[in-house]
Design an enzyme around this catalytic site. Sequence first.
Site, short mmCIF file in Angstrom:
data_model
loop_
_atom_site.label_atom_id
_atom_site.label_comp_id
_atom_site.label_asym_id
_atom_site.label_seq_id
_atom_site.Cartn_x
_atom_site.Cartn_y
_atom_site.Cartn_z
N GLU A 255 -1.14 -9.83 -6.81
CA GLU A 255 -1.06 -10.52 -8.10
C GLU A 255 -0.09 -9.82 -9.04
O GLU A 255 0.70 -10.46 -9.73
CB GLU A 255 -2.44 -10.60 -8.76
CG GLU A 255 -3.47 -11.35 -7.94
CD GLU A 255 -4.26 -10.48 -6.97
OE1 GLU A 255 -5.39 -10.87 -6.63
OE2 GLU A 255 -3.75 -9.41 -6.54
N GLU B 157 0.82 -1.20 0.00
CA GLU B 157 0.00 0.00 0.00
C GLU B 157 0.86 1.26 0.00
O GLU B 157 2.05 1.22 0.29
CB GLU B 157 -0.91 0.02 1.24
CG GLU B 157 -1.95 -1.06 1.22
CD GLU B 157 -2.88 -1.03 2.42
OE1 GLU B 157 -3.88 -1.75 2.37
OE2 GLU B 157 -2.61 -0.30 3.40
#
Length: 130
Positions: A52, A41
Amino acid sequence: MSLLKAATDVRENAYAPYSHFKVGAAVRGASGRVYAGCNVENVAYPEGTCAEAGAIAAMIAAGETELTEVCVIADSPEPTSPCGGCRQKLAEFGRHDVKVIMATVSGKTSESTIGDLLPAGFNSRHMDKA
């Protein structure tokens, strides 16, 4: 190494100080090698990276361009599927029949395919001129 173990292990390294929603992902390349990634983040939310995408980047950095299996794990009540952007990223490097395993930390799993997750995905055929 199993994809679930790789995704579970890398999930612990996720950087999620804002959402506290750690995600791990692993993809198997055509060579059989496993590549893992976790979400990272950023205080400017759109600038973060999905797990992913991190796994795919590791695969590409290692010189592979085809994935043959995917696993995503999160600490959620139900298995979490890849977001829309990651579905498109997975479709770039995997065939429509590639298995996607979605799991929770508590042990629930669900399976799908890239094609089922992104049934009308944008692909290179759309770039062809008529």
